[in-house]
Design a protein around this motif. Structure first.
Motif, mmCIF file in Angstrom:
data_model
loop_
_atom_site.group_PDB
_atom_site.id
_atom_site.type_symbol
_atom_site.label_atom_id
_atom_site.label_comp_id
_atom_site.label_asym_id
_atom_site.label_seq_id
_atom_site.Cartn_x
_atom_site.Cartn_y
_atom_site.Cartn_z
ATOM 1 N N ASP A 44 -11.173 -3.330 -4.738
ATOM 2 C CA ASP A 44 -10.905 -3.182 -3.051
ATOM 3 C C ASP A 44 -10.903 -2.351 -2.928
ATOM 4 O O ASP A 44 -11.073 -1.504 -1.951
ATOM 5 N N LEU A 45 -9.445 -2.217 -2.729
ATOM 6 C CA LEU A 45 -8.285 -1.514 -1.908
ATOM 7 C C LEU A 45 -8.367 -0.569 -2.519
ATOM 8 O O LEU A 45 -8.012 1.023 -1.759
ATOM 9 N N ILE A 46 -8.893 0.218 -4.186
ATOM 10 C CA ILE A 46 -9.033 1.721 -4.672
ATOM 11 C C ILE A 46 -10.241 2.474 -3.884
ATOM 12 O O ILE A 46 -10.500 3.199 -2.757
ATOM 13 N N ASP A 47 -10.998 0.970 -3.630
ATOM 14 C CA ASP A 47 -12.798 1.780 -2.817
ATOM 15 C C ASP A 47 -12.174 2.003 -1.196
ATOM 16 O O ASP A 47 -12.668 3.045 -0.747
ATOM 17 N N ARG A 48 -11.513 1.169 -0.446
ATOM 18 C CA ARG A 48 -11.464 1.403 0.736
ATOM 19 C C ARG A 48 -10.612 2.173 0.991
ATOM 20 O O ARG A 48 -10.623 3.292 1.672
ATOM 21 N N PHE A 49 -9.527 2.384 0.452
ATOM 22 C CA PHE A 49 -8.626 4.052 0.753
ATOM 23 C C PHE A 49 -9.138 4.840 -0.082
ATOM 24 O O PHE A 49 -8.881 5.850 -0.376
ATOM 25 N N GLU A 53 -9.196 6.260 -3.372
ATOM 26 C CA GLU A 53 -8.307 6.618 -4.169
ATOM 27 C C GLU A 53 -9.500 6.482 -5.369
ATOM 28 O O GLU A 53 -9.759 5.602 -6.610
ATOM 29 N N MET A 54 -10.131 8.118 -5.787
ATOM 30 C CA MET A 54 -11.288 8.763 -6.419
ATOM 31 C C MET A 54 -10.509 9.212 -7.707
ATOM 32 O O MET A 54 -11.346 9.532 -8.736
ATOM 33 N N ASP A 55 -9.612 9.474 -7.620
ATOM 34 C CA ASP A 55 -8.509 9.382 -9.170
ATOM 35 C C ASP A 55 -8.663 8.873 -10.205
ATOM 36 O O ASP A 55 -8.299 7.736 -10.254
ATOM 37 N N ARG A 56 -9.357 9.332 -11.063
ATOM 38 C CA ARG A 56 -9.439 8.716 -12.855
ATOM 39 C C ARG A 56 -8.632 8.107 -13.154
ATOM 40 O O ARG A 56 -8.299 7.431 -14.015
ATOM 41 N N ASP A 57 -7.461 8.819 -12.832
ATOM 42 C CA ASP A 57 -6.229 8.724 -13.700
ATOM 43 C C ASP A 57 -5.063 7.907 -13.301
ATOM 44 O O ASP A 57 -3.465 7.914 -12.844
#
Lengths: 248, 70
Positions: free
Chosen positions: B24-29, B31-35
């Protein structure tokens, strides 16, 4: 035995208890494959040759371009358009004639990686992209050869040492995925490359002389903006599709 | 009544839902980098665990972008 000239040449490092004459002889017997002769590789090849590593295989597919010269200090304005391995070999042979240099102007891929590695003891990553590092990681695992990773971007860099069977591999950290589009080259400062490549060289020297590498299973990050180093433990990923680490 | 908890993300204080996961935090912030590398309370988190790893008050989450230049 070291010759009198070698004893003098390496005296300042032979004085280190971790190296000594025995360690120096191990360096002389050491064989390192340096992949990439750009910002990282320039520093790496210089320090490894100067330290007395006996054999360096230098691999790069590129030729020297003027936009390389803010950081790739192995090459000069007079080397423009020369293959980087050729340019590198010339300087390194002058720096240390005891170091045997093999310059290979080619791209490394799965199909030629094992032949290029031959009997090298360490894979030194000085490449500039994720895909080639995945090639080096597969090679490292297949041939059970340590893989010393370093990468930079702008003011920042990171490094880690992957020991097959003992630590996480590159793909535990960065699982393979299809590249959607080739990313633009990141901005790079020479000193950032110098710091990261120097750290990789320390790890390589430690491996060759038989000291425990300090970045095995750890990711070291450096920021030139905050002047901070941070270390993060990286465990083997039980779901890694490449090294197939056992669960638990 | 507040239903949020306070955590630190990339060194900055944030308020998030107590049920938030790292995914959820990756979505919210964004953070699109797949690596992307995720550090949670000083520990490296495997990507397959993002969706099942929750956060608690005062947790620290760092999103680390890879360096692939050379």
């Amino acid at each position: 035995m070291l010759t009198e000239e070698e004893a003098r040449r390496y005296s300042r490092q032979v004085a280190l208890p971790e190296i000594g004459v025995e360690g120096q002889l191990r360096l002389a017997a050491g064989r390192v494959m340096v992949v990439g002769l750009g910002g990282l590789g320039s520093i790496a090849a210089y320090y490894l040759a100067a330290a007395g590593v006996g054999y360096l295989k230098l691999i790069d597919r590129d030729r020297v371009a003027v936009e390389n010269l803010n950081r790739q200090i192995l090459h000069s304005t007079f080397d423009l358009e020369r293959p980087k391995p050729e340019s590198a070999a010339e300087k390194l042979s002058r720096l240390n004639p005891h170091c045997r240099i093999e310059a290979v102007h080619t791209a490394i891929e799965d199909s030629n990686a094992a032949a290029l590695l031959a009997d090298c003891d360490v894979i030194f990553d000085a490449t500039d992209n994720r895909e080639t590092r995945q090639v080096l990681n597969r090679l490292s695992l297949r041939r059970q050869v340590p893989f010393v990773y370093g990468g930079i971007s702008g003011w920042e860099g990171m490094a880690s040492t992957f020991i097959p069977g003992r630590t996480a591999c590159f793909s535990c950290l960065f699982p393979p995925h299809a590249e959607t589009a080739k990313p633009a080259p990141p901005p790079v400062l020479g000193p950032t490359a110098g710091i990261v490549a120097s750290i990789q060289c320390l790890e390589t020297i430690r491996l060759l002389v038989g000291c425990v590498p300090q970045l095995a299973g750890r990711l070291l990050r450096f920021s030139g903006l905050t002047m901070e180093f941070r270390k993060l433990q990286i465990d083997r990923n039980p779901g890694c599709p490449v090294c197939g680490a056992p669960a638990g | 009544m507040s239903v949020c908890i306070r955590i630190t993300v990339n060194g900055l204080p944030e308020e998030v839902s107590p049920s938030a996961t790292l995914a959820d935090l990756i979505d919210r912030f964004r953070e699109m980098d797949r690596d992307l590398i995720v550090e949670h309370n000083g520990r490296f988190v495997f990507p397959q665990d993002y969706a099942s790893t929750g956060v608690a008050p005062n947790d620290r989450v760092e999103f680390i972008h890879p360096n692939f230049g050379g």
